[in-house]
Design a protein around this motif. Structure first.
Motif, PDB file in Angstrom:
ATOM      1  N   VAL A  21       2.711 -61.478  51.157  1.00  0.00           N
ATOM      2  CA  VAL A  21       1.970 -62.170  51.976  1.00  0.00           C
ATOM      3  C   VAL A  21       2.816 -62.229  53.428  1.00  0.00           C
ATOM      4  N   ALA A  22       4.044 -62.415  53.309  1.00  0.00           N
ATOM      5  CA  ALA A  22       4.745 -62.434  54.469  1.00  0.00           C
ATOM      6  C   ALA A  22       4.480 -60.934  55.267  1.00  0.00           C
ATOM      7  N   LEU A  23       4.512 -59.819  54.645  1.00  0.00           N
ATOM      8  CA  LEU A  23       4.227 -58.502  55.418  1.00  0.00           C
ATOM      9  C   LEU A  23       2.965 -58.362  56.034  1.00  0.00           C
ATOM     10  N   VAL A  24       1.948 -58.986  55.400  1.00  0.00           N
ATOM     11  CA  VAL A  24       0.559 -59.105  56.111  1.00  0.00           C
ATOM     12  C   VAL A  24       0.698 -60.045  57.077  1.00  0.00           C
ATOM     13  N   ALA A  25       1.414 -60.995  56.999  1.00  0.00           N
ATOM     14  CA  ALA A  25       1.575 -62.021  58.133  1.00  0.00           C
ATOM     15  C   ALA A  25       2.125 -61.402  59.392  1.00  0.00           C
ATOM     16  N   ALA A  26       3.386 -60.420  59.128  1.00  0.00           N
ATOM     17  CA  ALA A  26       3.981 -59.816  60.097  1.00  0.00           C
ATOM     18  C   ALA A  26       3.014 -58.771  60.684  1.00  0.00           C
ATOM     19  N   TRP A  27       2.134 -58.248  59.933  1.00  0.00           N
ATOM     20  CA  TRP A  27       1.161 -57.251  60.500  1.00  0.00           C
ATOM     21  C   TRP A  27       0.121 -57.940  61.445  1.00  0.00           C
ATOM     22  N   ALA A  28      -0.177 -59.217  61.008  1.00  0.00           N
ATOM     23  CA  ALA A  28      -1.252 -60.021  61.907  1.00  0.00           C
ATOM     24  C   ALA A  28      -0.549 -60.472  62.903  1.00  0.00           C
ATOM     25  N   ALA A  29       0.567 -60.774  63.061  1.00  0.00           N
ATOM     26  CA  ALA A  29       1.251 -61.380  64.335  1.00  0.00           C
ATOM     27  C   ALA A  29       1.502 -60.108  65.093  1.00  0.00           C
ATOM     28  N   PHE A  30       1.718 -59.151  64.685  1.00  0.00           N
ATOM     29  CA  PHE A  30       1.789 -57.869  65.445  1.00  0.00           C
ATOM     30  C   PHE A  30       0.267 -57.590  66.305  1.00  0.00           C
ATOM     31  N   GLU A  31      -0.348 -57.566  65.504  1.00  0.00           N
ATOM     32  CA  GLU A  31      -1.828 -57.217  66.093  1.00  0.00           C
ATOM     33  C   GLU A  31      -2.306 -58.359  67.159  1.00  0.00           C
ATOM     34  N   LEU A  32      -1.947 -59.715  66.770  1.00  0.00           N
ATOM     35  CA  LEU A  32      -2.288 -60.681  67.640  1.00  0.00           C
ATOM     36  C   LEU A  32      -1.552 -60.570  69.015  1.00  0.00           C
ATOM     37  N   PHE A  33      -0.396 -60.404  68.875  1.00  0.00           N
ATOM     38  CA  PHE A  33       0.636 -60.801  70.025  1.00  0.00           C
ATOM     39  C   PHE A  33       1.024 -59.587  70.691  1.00  0.00           C
ATOM     40  N   VAL A  34       1.026 -58.456  70.081  1.00  0.00           N
ATOM     41  CA  VAL A  34       1.550 -57.206  70.662  1.00  0.00           C
ATOM     42  C   VAL A  34       0.325 -56.357  71.077  1.00  0.00           C
ATOM     43  N   THR A  35      -0.425 -55.927  70.212  1.00  0.00           N
ATOM     44  CA  THR A  35      -1.405 -55.157  70.554  1.00  0.00           C
ATOM     45  C   THR A  35      -2.848 -55.704  71.116  1.00  0.00           C
ATOM     46  N   GLY A  38      -8.884 -56.807  69.170  1.00  0.00           N
ATOM     47  CA  GLY A  38      -9.549 -57.869  68.537  1.00  0.00           C
ATOM     48  C   GLY A  38      -9.979 -57.338  67.145  1.00  0.00           C
ATOM     49  N   PHE A  39     -10.173 -56.222  67.108  1.00  0.00           N
ATOM     50  CA  PHE A  39     -10.858 -55.799  65.609  1.00  0.00           C
ATOM     51  C   PHE A  39      -9.655 -55.811  64.748  1.00  0.00           C
ATOM     52  N   TRP A  40      -8.504 -55.201  64.901  1.00  0.00           N
ATOM     53  CA  TRP A  40      -7.285 -55.112  64.053  1.00  0.00           C
ATOM     54  C   TRP A  40      -6.986 -56.678  63.770  1.00  0.00           C
ATOM     55  N   SER A  41      -6.975 -57.561  64.978  1.00  0.00           N
ATOM     56  CA  SER A  41      -6.579 -58.760  64.577  1.00  0.00           C
ATOM     57  C   SER A  41      -7.304 -59.691  63.698  1.00  0.00           C
ATOM     58  N   VAL A  42      -8.651 -59.420  63.743  1.00  0.00           N
ATOM     59  CA  VAL A  42      -9.292 -60.068  62.728  1.00  0.00           C
ATOM     60  C   VAL A  42      -9.271 -59.568  61.527  1.00  0.00           C
ATOM     61  N   LEU A  43      -9.268 -58.318  61.367  1.00  0.00           N
ATOM     62  CA  LEU A  43      -9.057 -57.767  59.939  1.00  0.00           C
ATOM     63  C   LEU A  43      -7.691 -57.994  59.524  1.00  0.00           C
ATOM     64  N   ALA A  44      -6.599 -58.130  60.032  1.00  0.00           N
ATOM     65  CA  ALA A  44      -5.490 -58.261  59.567  1.00  0.00           C
ATOM     66  C   ALA A  44      -5.297 -60.092  59.250  1.00  0.00           C
ATOM     67  N   VAL A  45      -5.831 -60.850  60.120  1.00  0.00           N
ATOM     68  CA  VAL A  45      -5.791 -62.101  59.746  1.00  0.00           C
ATOM     69  C   VAL A  45      -6.741 -62.515  58.523  1.00  0.00           C
ATOM     70  N   ALA A  46      -7.875 -61.684  58.298  1.00  0.00           N
ATOM     71  CA  ALA A  46      -8.652 -61.953  57.109  1.00  0.00           C
ATOM     72  C   ALA A  46      -8.085 -61.488  55.729  1.00  0.00           C
ATOM     73  N   ILE A  47      -7.383 -60.319  56.041  1.00  0.00           N
ATOM     74  CA  ILE A  47      -6.510 -59.801  54.958  1.00  0.00           C
ATOM     75  C   ILE A  47      -5.403 -60.955  54.530  1.00  0.00           C
ATOM     76  N   LEU A  48      -4.809 -61.521  55.457  1.00  0.00           N
ATOM     77  CA  LEU A  48      -3.675 -62.397  55.278  1.00  0.00           C
ATOM     78  C   LEU A  48      -4.182 -63.783  54.386  1.00  0.00           C
TER      79      LEU A  48
END
Length: 72
Positions: A21-35, A38-48
């Motif tokens: 869960v922490a690794l997926v949260a890190a991926w979601a944060a990366f997509e939201l705040f760095v890249t 929109g598509f990858w951010s929504v996907l990462a948050v949904a997987i989280l």
């Protein structure tokens, strides 16, 4: 191992479930705040949300081998 096989012995230790869960949260944060993509951010948050639900919130103690009959 099926994709949704959360009863697999690999997932029994709490630290592994929290790490996933922490690794997926890190991926979601990366997509939201760095890249900001929109598509990858929504996907990462949904997987989280899904991982948090099945590995933390919906986890049953009998899946840990701490007693009870295993699910059939």
């Amino acid at each position: 191992m099926r994709l949704r096989d959360r009863d697999h012995p690999f997932f029994r230790p709490l630290w592994r479930r929290v790490l996933i869960v922490a690794l997926v949260a890190a991926w979601a944060a990366f997509e939201l705040f760095v890249t900001g993509d929109g598509f990858w951010s929504v996907l990462a948050v949904a997987i989280l949300a899904y991982a948090g639900w099945i590995f933390i919130l919906d986890w049953k103690p009998e899946r840990d081998g701490l007693g009870g009959k295993p699910p059939e």
